[in-house]
Write a protein that holds these residues in place. Sequence first.
Motif, PDB file in Angstrom:
ATOM      1  N   GLY A 118       0.797  -1.185  -0.044  1.00  0.00           N
ATOM      2  CA  GLY A 118      -0.173   0.120  -0.036  1.00  0.00           C
ATOM      3  C   GLY A 118       0.919   1.444  -0.077  1.00  0.00           C
ATOM      4  O   GLY A 118       1.879   1.170   0.557  1.00  0.00           O
ATOM      5  N   ALA A 119       0.280   2.274  -0.665  1.00  0.00           N
ATOM      6  CA  ALA A 119       1.038   3.511  -0.603  1.00  0.00           C
ATOM      7  C   ALA A 119       0.837   4.415   0.226  1.00  0.00           C
ATOM      8  O   ALA A 119       0.412   5.538   0.114  1.00  0.00           O
ATOM      9  N   ASP A 120       1.035   3.953   1.521  1.00  0.00           N
ATOM     10  CA  ASP A 120       0.824   4.491   2.847  1.00  0.00           C
ATOM     11  C   ASP A 120       1.490   3.878   3.990  1.00  0.00           C
ATOM     12  O   ASP A 120       1.478   2.455   4.072  1.00  0.00           O
ATOM     13  N   CYS A 124       0.988  -1.560   7.315  1.00  0.00           N
ATOM     14  CA  CYS A 124       1.144  -2.457   8.075  1.00  0.00           C
ATOM     15  C   CYS A 124       0.035  -2.864   8.966  1.00  0.00           C
ATOM     16  O   CYS A 124       0.186  -3.972   9.649  1.00  0.00           O
ATOM     17  N   THR A 125      -1.025  -2.345   8.925  1.00  0.00           N
ATOM     18  CA  THR A 125      -2.097  -2.692   9.875  1.00  0.00           C
ATOM     19  C   THR A 125      -2.569  -3.983   9.613  1.00  0.00           C
ATOM     20  O   THR A 125      -3.183  -4.945  10.551  1.00  0.00           O
ATOM     21  N   TYR A 126      -2.607  -4.458   8.454  1.00  0.00           N
ATOM     22  CA  TYR A 126      -3.176  -5.839   8.187  1.00  0.00           C
ATOM     23  C   TYR A 126      -2.332  -7.191   8.606  1.00  0.00           C
ATOM     24  O   TYR A 126      -2.882  -8.148   8.540  1.00  0.00           O
ATOM     25  N   GLY A 127      -1.309  -6.665   9.176  1.00  0.00           N
ATOM     26  CA  GLY A 127      -0.582  -7.759  10.021  1.00  0.00           C
ATOM     27  C   GLY A 127      -1.473  -8.318  11.216  1.00  0.00           C
ATOM     28  O   GLY A 127      -1.136  -9.176  11.920  1.00  0.00           O
ATOM     29  N   ALA A 128      -2.614  -7.461  11.426  1.00  0.00           N
ATOM     30  CA  ALA A 128      -3.452  -7.983  12.468  1.00  0.00           C
ATOM     31  C   ALA A 128      -4.012  -9.236  12.136  1.00  0.00           C
ATOM     32  O   ALA A 128      -4.422  -9.965  13.239  1.00  0.00           O
ATOM     33  N   ILE A 129      -4.237  -9.539  10.841  1.00  0.00           N
ATOM     34  CA  ILE A 129      -4.754 -10.735  10.301  1.00  0.00           C
ATOM     35  C   ILE A 129      -3.633 -11.811   9.758  1.00  0.00           C
ATOM     36  O   ILE A 129      -4.025 -12.620   9.119  1.00  0.00           O
ATOM     37  N   GLY A 130      -2.434 -11.477   9.988  1.00  0.00           N
ATOM     38  CA  GLY A 130      -1.395 -12.213   9.462  1.00  0.00           C
ATOM     39  C   GLY A 130      -1.020 -12.225   7.937  1.00  0.00           C
ATOM     40  O   GLY A 130      -0.536 -13.011   7.371  1.00  0.00           O
ATOM     41  N   THR A 131      -1.219 -10.832   7.471  1.00  0.00           N
ATOM     42  CA  THR A 131      -0.904 -10.388   6.094  1.00  0.00           C
ATOM     43  C   THR A 131       0.326  -9.808   6.285  1.00  0.00           C
ATOM     44  O   THR A 131       0.698  -8.857   7.097  1.00  0.00           O
ATOM     45  N   PHE A 132       1.596 -10.048   5.445  1.00  0.00           N
ATOM     46  CA  PHE A 132       2.689  -9.286   5.296  1.00  0.00           C
ATOM     47  C   PHE A 132       2.279  -8.227   4.556  1.00  0.00           C
ATOM     48  O   PHE A 132       2.321  -7.898   3.130  1.00  0.00           O
ATOM     49  N   SER A 133       1.908  -7.118   5.158  1.00  0.00           N
ATOM     50  CA  SER A 133       1.561  -5.719   4.325  1.00  0.00           C
ATOM     51  C   SER A 133       2.450  -4.681   4.890  1.00  0.00           C
ATOM     52  O   SER A 133       2.852  -4.621   5.923  1.00  0.00           O
ATOM     53  N   THR A 134       3.030  -3.990   3.826  1.00  0.00           N
ATOM     54  CA  THR A 134       3.923  -2.832   3.922  1.00  0.00           C
ATOM     55  C   THR A 134       3.656  -1.766   2.956  1.00  0.00           C
ATOM     56  O   THR A 134       3.240  -1.603   2.093  1.00  0.00           O
ATOM     57  N   GLY A 135       4.014  -0.567   3.602  1.00  0.00           N
ATOM     58  CA  GLY A 135       3.851   0.713   2.949  1.00  0.00           C
ATOM     59  C   GLY A 135       5.196   1.007   1.860  1.00  0.00           C
ATOM     60  O   GLY A 135       6.241   0.591   2.165  1.00  0.00           O
ATOM     61  N   VAL A 136       4.944   1.474   0.760  1.00  0.00           N
ATOM     62  CA  VAL A 136       5.858   1.647  -0.338  1.00  0.00           C
ATOM     63  C   VAL A 136       5.673   3.201  -0.689  1.00  0.00           C
ATOM     64  O   VAL A 136       4.454   3.841  -0.780  1.00  0.00           O
ATOM     65  N   GLY A 137       6.460   3.556  -1.761  1.00  0.00           N
ATOM     66  CA  GLY A 137       6.499   4.883  -2.261  1.00  0.00           C
ATOM     67  C   GLY A 137       5.719   4.766  -3.648  1.00  0.00           C
ATOM     68  O   GLY A 137       5.318   3.685  -4.117  1.00  0.00           O
ATOM     69  N   SER A 138       5.094   5.715  -4.059  1.00  0.00           N
ATOM     70  CA  SER A 138       4.085   5.862  -5.195  1.00  0.00           C
ATOM     71  C   SER A 138       4.969   5.103  -6.606  1.00  0.00           C
ATOM     72  O   SER A 138       4.372   4.551  -7.359  1.00  0.00           O
ATOM     73  N   THR A 139       6.206   5.322  -6.639  1.00  0.00           N
ATOM     74  CA  THR A 139       6.886   4.757  -7.838  1.00  0.00           C
ATOM     75  C   THR A 139       7.079   3.131  -7.595  1.00  0.00           C
ATOM     76  O   THR A 139       6.707   2.506  -8.596  1.00  0.00           O
ATOM     77  N   ASP A 140       7.371   2.890  -6.449  1.00  0.00           N
ATOM     78  CA  ASP A 140       7.403   1.509  -6.198  1.00  0.00           C
ATOM     79  C   ASP A 140       5.838   0.715  -6.386  1.00  0.00           C
ATOM     80  O   ASP A 140       5.975  -0.306  -7.160  1.00  0.00           O
ATOM     81  N   LEU A 141       4.957   1.428  -6.041  1.00  0.00           N
ATOM     82  CA  LEU A 141       3.580   0.676  -6.314  1.00  0.00           C
ATOM     83  C   LEU A 141       3.251   0.816  -7.768  1.00  0.00           C
ATOM     84  O   LEU A 141       2.741  -0.113  -8.211  1.00  0.00           O
ATOM     85  N   ALA A 142       3.849   1.792  -8.584  1.00  0.00           N
ATOM     86  CA  ALA A 142       3.470   1.861 -10.083  1.00  0.00           C
ATOM     87  C   ALA A 142       4.265   0.573 -10.692  1.00  0.00           C
ATOM     88  O   ALA A 142       3.628   0.227 -11.538  1.00  0.00           O
ATOM     89  N   GLY A 143       5.429   0.507 -10.255  1.00  0.00           N
ATOM     90  CA  GLY A 143       6.057  -0.875 -10.513  1.00  0.00           C
ATOM     91  C   GLY A 143       5.296  -2.067 -10.377  1.00  0.00           C
ATOM     92  O   GLY A 143       5.141  -2.937 -11.432  1.00  0.00           O
ATOM     93  N   ALA A 144       4.801  -2.252  -9.282  1.00  0.00           N
ATOM     94  CA  ALA A 144       4.047  -3.149  -9.041  1.00  0.00           C
ATOM     95  C   ALA A 144       2.662  -3.462  -9.923  1.00  0.00           C
ATOM     96  O   ALA A 144       2.282  -4.382 -10.144  1.00  0.00           O
ATOM     97  N   MET A 145       1.909  -2.190 -10.142  1.00  0.00           N
ATOM     98  CA  MET A 145       0.879  -2.145 -11.014  1.00  0.00           C
ATOM     99  C   MET A 145       1.210  -2.773 -12.105  1.00  0.00           C
ATOM    100  O   MET A 145       0.363  -3.385 -12.886  1.00  0.00           O
ATOM    101  N   LEU A 146       2.382  -2.295 -12.700  1.00  0.00           N
ATOM    102  CA  LEU A 146       2.755  -2.761 -14.053  1.00  0.00           C
ATOM    103  C   LEU A 146       2.989  -4.121 -14.147  1.00  0.00           C
ATOM    104  O   LEU A 146       2.645  -4.935 -15.118  1.00  0.00           O
ATOM    105  N   THR A 147       3.708  -4.842 -13.048  1.00  0.00           N
ATOM    106  CA  THR A 147       4.220  -6.116 -13.143  1.00  0.00           C
ATOM    107  C   THR A 147       3.703  -7.216 -12.470  1.00  0.00           C
ATOM    108  O   THR A 147       3.700  -8.497 -12.568  1.00  0.00           O
ATOM    109  N   GLY A 148       3.061  -6.715 -11.237  1.00  0.00           N
ATOM    110  CA  GLY A 148       2.452  -7.630 -10.315  1.00  0.00           C
ATOM    111  C   GLY A 148       3.519  -8.201  -9.284  1.00  0.00           C
ATOM    112  O   GLY A 148       3.208  -9.371  -8.817  1.00  0.00           O
ATOM    113  N   ARG A 149       4.842  -7.568  -9.328  1.00  0.00           N
ATOM    114  CA  ARG A 149       5.771  -7.975  -8.720  1.00  0.00           C
ATOM    115  C   ARG A 149       6.545  -6.778  -7.880  1.00  0.00           C
ATOM    116  O   ARG A 149       6.325  -5.603  -8.344  1.00  0.00           O
ATOM    117  N   THR A 150       7.304  -7.256  -6.987  1.00  0.00           N
ATOM    118  CA  THR A 150       8.265  -6.077  -6.377  1.00  0.00           C
ATOM    119  C   THR A 150       9.577  -6.888  -6.040  1.00  0.00           C
ATOM    120  O   THR A 150       9.531  -8.153  -5.668  1.00  0.00           O
TER     121      THR A 150
END
Length: 416
Positions: A118-120, A124-150
């Motif tokens: 998430g670009a925020d 990390c809030t989703y770790g409450a349910i056992g998700t590896f969730s982490t904040g990234v910058g907008s450019t990193d998110l854009a790369g994942a939007m394009l490729t589905g990977r990071t």
Amino acid sequence: MGQTIVEKIVSTHAGKCVHAGDLTVVDVDFLMASDTTAPLAINAFKNMGGQRIFDPTKMALVIDHASPAPNQRIASLHDLMREFANEQGIKLYDVGDGICHQLMIENRHARPGQLVLGADSHTCTYGAIGTFSTGVGSTDLAGAMLTGRTWLKVPETILIKINGSLPKGVSAKDLVLHVVGIIGIQGATYDAIEYTGTTMEDLSLDSRMTIASMSIEMGAKAGFIHTKGLSLPYEFEHVLPDSDATYKQIIDIDASTVTSQVAVPHSPDNVVSIENLNEIIIHQAFIGSCTNGRLEDLHAAAEILKDKRVHPNVRLIIAPASRKVFLDALQDGTVETLTKAGATFLPSGCGPCVGTHLGIPGNNEVIVSSTNRNFLGRMGNRNSDIYLGSPAFVAAAALRGKITNPQKLLEGVCGS
């Protein structure tokens, strides 16, 4: 060699076994951006030559940080998001739907064992349910939007064992502030945190989200609550570490010794027990944010304020974490209780927390807040002071017009 939770989840998404310190490329399960970051991500995506995102069913855009739009410039950014969502077939949560992190769990976009970006920073809030969730910058998110990977470096993990029963009037917010005070705002930089112990097993989902959310206040890349004791409205596999996992640090906490905690200006780790704080006069009280705007939080405030009135010199503002939270609170009478007490309800969103609009304090005013940060100017005015605490702490201060120990109010020691 045993694995921590983050090592297990990253290994699954990398297609190979990894451990702390390894660099790897991973598949992502879901992406999220809010109105503070989505316009930048959309422009970066287009500058990368992006035409279609990798999978429109695996992304959501949320208008929550400046919602409704406070001016023409931000209204134009909201329009950009709406247009991109329609063009790409992406789920858009519009004005009043809720805060991004609440919506991600509420609507099952994040699930145990997944890897979510998430670009925020409070992703990390989703770790409450056992998700590896982490904040990234907008450019990193854009790369994942394009490729589905990071790509990422697998974090080391700090294990925090919390056992015992919390005293009456002491909540998950007090507990996590206590932890932040111990570790500091940089003490877990790029680490993952695992919270475990009997105290954690007994916590509700609302409370777990409060603790996971504030992991970033220690610099953590992710924060996981062990899923033992967790109840969700769907079947899931528990995400737990191996018994022989290796930890960077292990911290033990006795929950029964934790009192009402307050982060005083101007840092979330500037934490003191409320018993050591003077009865400071306040002007504004706010309950809301991704950290403490859920139904459980509104219930805690209502318990303090039922059949009472907010101090005449205090403004009490409440922004529920989502439309669903508001409707649930409306149905069970909590909204009526708090409104009769003098509270003003805002649309679900982040405005007061981040200081964009809807509750910016005046000069030399003191604010008590259930949010996550109290940096100088955080709520929109550098000439004001912010004290962070639990929703019960905020309600107690709003009632008496000054900082008050909610534990004593609940015990009937202090009058209104």
